[in-house]
Design a protein around this motif. Sequence first.
Motif, mmCIF file in Angstrom:
data_model
loop_
_atom_site.group_PDB
_atom_site.id
_atom_site.type_symbol
_atom_site.label_atom_id
_atom_site.label_comp_id
_atom_site.label_asym_id
_atom_site.label_seq_id
_atom_site.Cartn_x
_atom_site.Cartn_y
_atom_site.Cartn_z
ATOM 1 N N UNK A 254 0.843 -1.197 0.000
ATOM 2 C CA UNK A 254 0.000 0.000 0.000
ATOM 3 C C UNK A 254 0.878 1.247 0.000
ATOM 4 N N UNK A 255 0.878 1.959 -1.117
ATOM 5 C CA UNK A 255 1.723 3.140 -1.286
ATOM 6 C C UNK A 255 0.966 4.397 -0.879
ATOM 7 N N UNK A 256 1.566 5.217 -0.025
ATOM 8 C CA UNK A 256 0.992 6.507 0.363
ATOM 9 C C UNK A 256 2.100 7.558 0.324
ATOM 10 N N UNK A 257 1.708 8.818 0.492
ATOM 11 C CA UNK A 257 2.716 9.876 0.520
ATOM 12 C C UNK A 257 3.644 9.719 1.723
ATOM 13 N N UNK A 258 3.186 9.006 2.756
ATOM 14 C CA UNK A 258 4.022 8.774 3.933
ATOM 15 C C UNK A 258 5.181 7.819 3.623
ATOM 16 N N UNK A 259 5.088 7.101 2.491
ATOM 17 C CA UNK A 259 6.215 6.270 2.068
ATOM 18 C C UNK A 259 7.400 7.154 1.691
ATOM 19 N N UNK A 260 7.123 8.277 1.018
ATOM 20 C CA UNK A 260 8.182 9.250 0.720
ATOM 21 C C UNK A 260 8.734 9.855 2.010
ATOM 22 N N UNK A 261 7.872 10.060 2.996
ATOM 23 C CA UNK A 261 8.300 10.643 4.268
ATOM 24 C C UNK A 261 9.331 9.745 4.945
ATOM 25 N N UNK A 262 9.070 8.438 4.948
ATOM 26 C CA UNK A 262 10.027 7.507 5.561
ATOM 27 C C UNK A 262 11.381 7.590 4.845
ATOM 28 N N UNK A 263 11.353 7.555 3.519
ATOM 29 C CA UNK A 263 12.608 7.625 2.741
ATOM 30 C C UNK A 263 13.344 8.933 3.018
ATOM 31 N N UNK A 264 12.583 10.029 3.128
ATOM 32 C CA UNK A 264 13.194 11.319 3.423
ATOM 33 C C UNK A 264 13.815 11.316 4.818
ATOM 34 N N UNK A 265 13.202 10.596 5.750
ATOM 35 C CA UNK A 265 13.778 10.462 7.089
ATOM 36 C C UNK A 265 15.164 9.841 7.051
ATOM 37 N N UNK A 266 15.354 8.852 6.162
ATOM 38 C CA UNK A 266 16.675 8.246 6.009
ATOM 39 C C UNK A 266 17.670 9.273 5.486
ATOM 40 N N UNK A 267 17.227 10.114 4.521
ATOM 41 C CA UNK A 267 18.099 11.169 3.985
ATOM 42 C C UNK A 267 18.482 12.150 5.085
ATOM 43 N N UNK A 268 17.528 12.533 5.944
ATOM 44 C CA UNK A 268 17.828 13.441 7.054
ATOM 45 C C UNK A 268 18.927 12.872 7.945
ATOM 46 N N UNK A 269 18.841 11.571 8.216
ATOM 47 C CA UNK A 269 19.850 10.935 9.079
ATOM 48 C C UNK A 269 21.202 10.862 8.359
ATOM 49 N N UNK A 270 21.177 10.582 7.071
ATOM 50 C CA UNK A 270 22.425 10.570 6.298
ATOM 51 C C UNK A 270 23.128 11.923 6.396
ATOM 52 N N UNK A 271 22.364 13.011 6.226
ATOM 53 C CA UNK A 271 22.947 14.353 6.280
ATOM 54 C C UNK A 271 23.565 14.632 7.647
ATOM 55 N N UNK A 272 22.914 14.161 8.677
ATOM 56 C CA UNK A 272 23.357 14.448 10.042
ATOM 57 C C UNK A 272 24.570 13.621 10.443
ATOM 58 N N UNK A 273 24.604 12.360 10.021
ATOM 59 C CA UNK A 273 25.628 11.422 10.512
ATOM 60 C C UNK A 273 26.700 11.069 9.487
ATOM 61 N N UNK A 274 26.386 11.233 8.194
ATOM 62 C CA UNK A 274 27.317 10.770 7.176
ATOM 63 C C UNK A 274 27.336 9.278 6.997
ATOM 64 N N UNK A 275 26.437 8.566 7.691
ATOM 65 C CA UNK A 275 26.372 7.102 7.602
ATOM 66 C C UNK A 275 25.620 6.679 6.341
ATOM 67 N N UNK A 276 25.927 5.481 5.840
ATOM 68 C CA UNK A 276 25.224 4.926 4.702
ATOM 69 C C UNK A 276 23.905 4.288 5.152
ATOM 70 N N UNK A 277 22.902 4.220 4.266
ATOM 71 C CA UNK A 277 21.604 3.634 4.654
ATOM 72 C C UNK A 277 21.695 2.157 5.002
ATOM 73 N N UNK A 278 22.623 1.436 4.383
ATOM 74 C CA UNK A 278 22.884 0.035 4.717
ATOM 75 C C UNK A 278 24.374 -0.114 4.928
ATOM 76 N N UNK A 279 24.770 -0.679 6.071
ATOM 77 C CA UNK A 279 26.186 -0.846 6.382
ATOM 78 C C UNK A 279 26.423 -2.251 6.914
ATOM 79 N N UNK A 280 27.208 -3.041 6.195
ATOM 80 C CA UNK A 280 27.467 -4.425 6.590
ATOM 81 C C UNK A 280 28.387 -4.514 7.808
#
Length: 454
Positions: A303-329
């Motif tokens: 079920x796709x909603x506009x909140x799906x983009x919100x979650x993805x954007x949340x990952x971008x916010x964390x990337x900007x703050x920490x410099x961490x990759x979205x997936x890290x082995x």
Amino acid sequence: MLLKSLICLFPWFILAAAAEASQAKPGCKDTCGNVSIPYPFGVGEPYCYQQSGLQLVCNESYNPPRLLYSNIPLVSISLSNGTMTVGLGVTYYCYNQAGQFLNGWTWTFTLNENYYFSDTRNKFTAIGCDTNAIMSDSSVAIFKSGCMSVCANERSIVEGSCSGIGCCQTAIPKDIDECLAPENPCEKICTNMLGSFKCSCPRDYIDEGEQDGKNCTPIQNRLPILQLALETARALAYLHSAPSRPIIHRDVKSANILLDDNFTAKVADFGISKLVQLDQTQMSTLVQGTLGYLDPEYYHTSQLTEKSDVFSFGVVLVELLTGEKPICSKRSQEERSLATYFPASLKENRLFQLVEPQIINEGKSAQIIAYSELAKRCLNWKSEKRPTMKEIAMELERLKRFQIHPWTPQQRNEESTSLLSEPSDLYSVELTSYTGNASGQYSMEVMLLNVPPR
């Protein structure tokens, strides 16, 4: 069992030569079974094929004989289309009614570097209930793709449909990685592209030489993360509230946020975006997106909603703050995903161990905490508890304009209410469908690379 006419291999550098000839060389085998063998492909002596990567084998122990590339049976070769159609085995796993594993088979094969899968002629397909199917290279270092199918019961399966219920499909990863070649000229970062590659500079550098990869100039002052986040949030808020047809981007990630020469953020790549009816709040669709940014609720329910983009954007916010990759082995299995790792770190009061030192030095702790809380709300696994992109843009606007003080729960509720009524022009921001290489534009992802380990 073989799936024939499913996988196509493209030899990218021989097509011009191949167009000049469609027959085997004199004295060389021109057919194997029912399959023609045109030069530059060949069987037997080195004279019969152009180079080692084009050598084929005719296995005459079969009746009729079978033409093979490595261990892969060939169905046909088309020089005019630049394709080889092959037959691949079916990977399968079987279980009994109690859910215990009975038997299975995983199909593996090796491609010469001259070939890649056609993304227009193939689909990676999985059939079964509660099936999670993955396709990757052996080291999971170059590509990984997959899909998941679920079933409530047998009655929920629709014959002939592959929408995620009993059957799922996703695109086949394509292209070879020219960046792995030792002769690539990139001074800093090499990005693989279809049939080519792109040079760029890492974080804290301006890219002035995408063609030759030279002249990476250091940026004297760090890019303001609030400004980048705000510009991106404004763009997504505009998409979600467009007066004619709202749009869900469906692949929000740092690589799809471009920066121009003035470091203005532009949202790009609308290849899998969806138009939404004005009275529609969600839609059922085949799950697509990028691992590490994908909304877990969308992944599990389709079920796709506009909140799906919100979650993805949340990952971008964390990337900007920490410099961490979205997936890290390098992180534990439970913390491999940044979307899981970051909220867990906040809960354990480890925020300032994650934030980049330069941001701590330049920012105010209260602002960093408020920014982190906003990112955490975006990453809530329940979509109804996430803010809208308009609310996010307003919150980032407030953080950018004002020096704030630590919040109490009561203050946060009061300020959230006032933000919704605060007048603001959120939508004066550029959008672009750019996906290729252009002077003066590069991905924000470049700025997040080469972060020193903590």
